[in-house]
Design a protein around this motif. Sequence first.
Motif, PDB file in Angstrom:
ATOM      1  N   MET A  27       0.842  -1.197   0.000  1.00 48.30           N
ATOM      2  CA  MET A  27       0.000   0.000   0.000  1.00 48.30           C
ATOM      3  C   MET A  27       0.874   1.243   0.000  1.00 48.30           C
ATOM      4  SD  MET A  27      -1.244  -0.365   3.997  1.00 48.30           S
ATOM      5  CE  MET A  27      -1.863  -2.018   3.662  1.00 48.30           C
ATOM      6  N   GLY A  28       0.259   2.400  -0.141  1.00 47.59           N
ATOM      7  CA  GLY A  28       0.992   3.654  -0.133  1.00 47.59           C
ATOM      8  C   GLY A  28       1.441   4.054   1.257  1.00 47.59           C
ATOM      9  N   HIS A  29       2.426   4.933   1.324  1.00 50.10           N
ATOM     10  CA  HIS A  29       2.987   5.368   2.611  1.00 50.10           C
ATOM     11  C   HIS A  29       1.931   6.030   3.496  1.00 50.10           C
ATOM     12  CE1 HIS A  29       7.065   4.358   1.576  1.00 50.10           C
ATOM     13  NE2 HIS A  29       7.050   5.139   0.501  1.00 50.10           N
ATOM     14  N   ASP A  30       1.130   6.922   2.911  1.00 52.48           N
ATOM     15  CA  ASP A  30       0.173   7.679   3.712  1.00 52.48           C
ATOM     16  C   ASP A  30      -0.871   6.781   4.351  1.00 52.48           C
ATOM     17  OD1 ASP A  30       1.507   9.978   3.081  1.00 52.48           O
ATOM     18  OD2 ASP A  30       0.122  10.587   1.484  1.00 52.48           O
ATOM     19  N   HIS A  32      -0.638   3.585   4.959  1.00 48.10           N
ATOM     20  CA  HIS A  32      -0.016   2.701   5.949  1.00 48.10           C
ATOM     21  C   HIS A  32       0.118   3.421   7.280  1.00 48.10           C
ATOM     22  CE1 HIS A  32       3.575   0.795   7.927  1.00 48.10           C
ATOM     23  NE2 HIS A  32       2.813  -0.267   7.709  1.00 48.10           N
ATOM     24  N   SER A  33       0.564   4.667   7.241  1.00 47.58           N
ATOM     25  CA  SER A  33       0.707   5.447   8.467  1.00 47.58           C
ATOM     26  C   SER A  33      -0.647   5.660   9.146  1.00 47.58           C
ATOM     27  CB  SER A  33       1.340   6.807   8.158  1.00 47.58           C
ATOM     28  OG  SER A  33       2.617   6.640   7.592  1.00 47.58           O
ATOM     29  N   SER A  34      -1.682   5.901   8.341  1.00 51.88           N
ATOM     30  CA  SER A  34      -3.012   6.121   8.899  1.00 51.88           C
ATOM     31  C   SER A  34      -3.543   4.869   9.580  1.00 51.88           C
ATOM     32  CB  SER A  34      -3.984   6.560   7.802  1.00 51.88           C
ATOM     33  OG  SER A  34      -3.593   7.798   7.246  1.00 51.88           O
ATOM     34  N   LEU A  35      -3.352   3.729   8.963  1.00 49.28           N
ATOM     35  CA  LEU A  35      -3.862   2.484   9.531  1.00 49.28           C
ATOM     36  C   LEU A  35      -3.117   2.119  10.809  1.00 49.28           C
ATOM     37  CD1 LEU A  35      -4.428   0.334   6.329  1.00 49.28           C
ATOM     38  CD2 LEU A  35      -6.125   1.563   7.670  1.00 49.28           C
ATOM     39  N   LEU A  36      -1.814   2.390  10.819  1.00 51.55           N
ATOM     40  CA  LEU A  36      -1.049   2.130  12.036  1.00 51.55           C
ATOM     41  C   LEU A  36      -1.533   3.042  13.161  1.00 51.55           C
ATOM     42  CD1 LEU A  36       2.628   1.687  10.784  1.00 51.55           C
ATOM     43  CD2 LEU A  36       1.140  -0.065  11.751  1.00 51.55           C
ATOM     44  N   ALA A  37      -1.782   4.305  12.813  1.00 61.70           N
ATOM     45  CA  ALA A  37      -2.214   5.267  13.823  1.00 61.70           C
ATOM     46  C   ALA A  37      -3.564   4.886  14.415  1.00 61.70           C
ATOM     47  CB  ALA A  37      -2.279   6.672  13.223  1.00 61.70           C
ATOM     48  N   GLU A  38      -4.437   4.330  13.577  1.00 62.33           N
ATOM     49  CA  GLU A  38      -5.760   3.931  14.044  1.00 62.33           C
ATOM     50  C   GLU A  38      -5.726   2.576  14.754  1.00 62.33           C
ATOM     51  OE1 GLU A  38      -8.671   5.391  14.059  1.00 62.33           O
ATOM     52  OE2 GLU A  38      -8.094   7.226  13.013  1.00 62.33           O
ATOM     53  N   HIS A  76      -4.043  -2.138   0.046  1.00 62.08           N
ATOM     54  CA  HIS A  76      -4.895  -0.965   0.298  1.00 62.08           C
ATOM     55  C   HIS A  76      -4.564   0.061  -0.774  1.00 62.08           C
ATOM     56  CE1 HIS A  76      -7.510   1.650   2.555  1.00 62.08           C
ATOM     57  NE2 HIS A  76      -7.575   0.813   3.579  1.00 62.08           N
ATOM     58  N   TRP A  77      -5.079   1.292  -0.614  1.00 62.06           N
ATOM     59  CA  TRP A  77      -4.818   2.343  -1.596  1.00 62.06           C
ATOM     60  C   TRP A  77      -3.318   2.482  -1.816  1.00 62.06           C
ATOM     61  CZ3 TRP A  77      -8.264   5.951   1.772  1.00 62.06           C
ATOM     62  CH2 TRP A  77      -9.606   5.616   1.581  1.00 62.06           C
ATOM     63  N   GLY A  78      -2.939   2.658  -3.072  1.00 65.85           N
ATOM     64  CA  GLY A  78      -1.528   2.830  -3.400  1.00 65.85           C
ATOM     65  C   GLY A  78      -0.771   1.536  -3.583  1.00 65.85           C
TER      66      GLY A  78
END
Length: 351
Positions: A27-30, A32-38, A76-78
């Motif tokens: 998936m894209g970097h953004d 991945h960071s969002s899913l980790l944060a959630e 996921h996206w990306g």
Amino acid sequence: MLVPEGTLLNGPDRTDAPQLPRAALAMGHDIHSSLLAEGALDRLRAVASVDTATHITDFGTADGTELAYVEVLFTHWGAPLLTEDALNRMPRLRAVVHAAGSIKHHVTESVWQRGIAVSSAAAANALPVAEFTLAAILFANKRVLDIARVYADTRQQPALLPYFAGHGNYHRTVGIVGASRIGRRVVELLRPLDLDLLVHDPYVAPDEARALGVEPVGLDELVERSHVVSIHAPQLPETRHMFDANRISLLRDGATLINTARGSLVDTEALTPHLVSGRIHAVLDVTEPDVLPDSSPLYGLPNVLLTPHIAGSLGNELGRMTHWAVDEVHRYAQGLPFAHGVGPDELARSA
């Protein structure tokens, strides 16, 4: 290949030992960071052997040793394109589980040819789009944005009875273009209300449409009769500019056009003069181009609600899609069929 009901997804390398399937994230970097944060990926570690802290953005530069053991690709996206070369680097790949909607951007014909099972969380992503559409329909019929602007401009109590003459949600006609996952969910949400529902979908038989509680009609008839037209059709060559100058002209005066599907379904250039004149209204979550030029008058029109593709999953709604996808990985690990499997035939007429 759509996996038939009851088909076991265990690949030939699987054994009866209680081993978790080896998985990798793509998936894209953004995102991945969002899913980790959630914390949406936490459950995945319980059903698969996976490093959720890392992800693949390019199969060509990814660790070949790790790819060689990947059995499930969690996307996921990306996500990068699953080309023949990429698949050659993943000889044990048995399943692609997409924690988002459309898989058109990364699943290729080679995936189907190899018999790799594919799942998508498109049904989960349909829910917020349908909710957005429900709100847009109810607000459109009640002219909420219009009266809010009048109130803000005058700072006085407006004369509501004359202003709202002819407006409201009692037996207004709503036309749904496309009985897709989203279109059907919109119908479910609208059915308890005192609205008259029309639907147009060439893939839905009249008896099936009536069973959904809607009246099946031709597209032009739907456009002419509806107070609100909501588009939920897929982006295909034959649906490009399905709302062209001729069809847009069929919209009744004061009607609202809602597009949460794809921008290419509506000819923006043809739509613009109807909006500038104030003849009709629009709620546009997608446009063509994706971002309109600075000079577009649509940004400032009082009869247009323009949003930057926000109807789908955002914020904590991403977690819903991820949880649905994790459930699919769990099914795979148990040797069960996917609940949301996708095949090439269905893909050919989806968004």
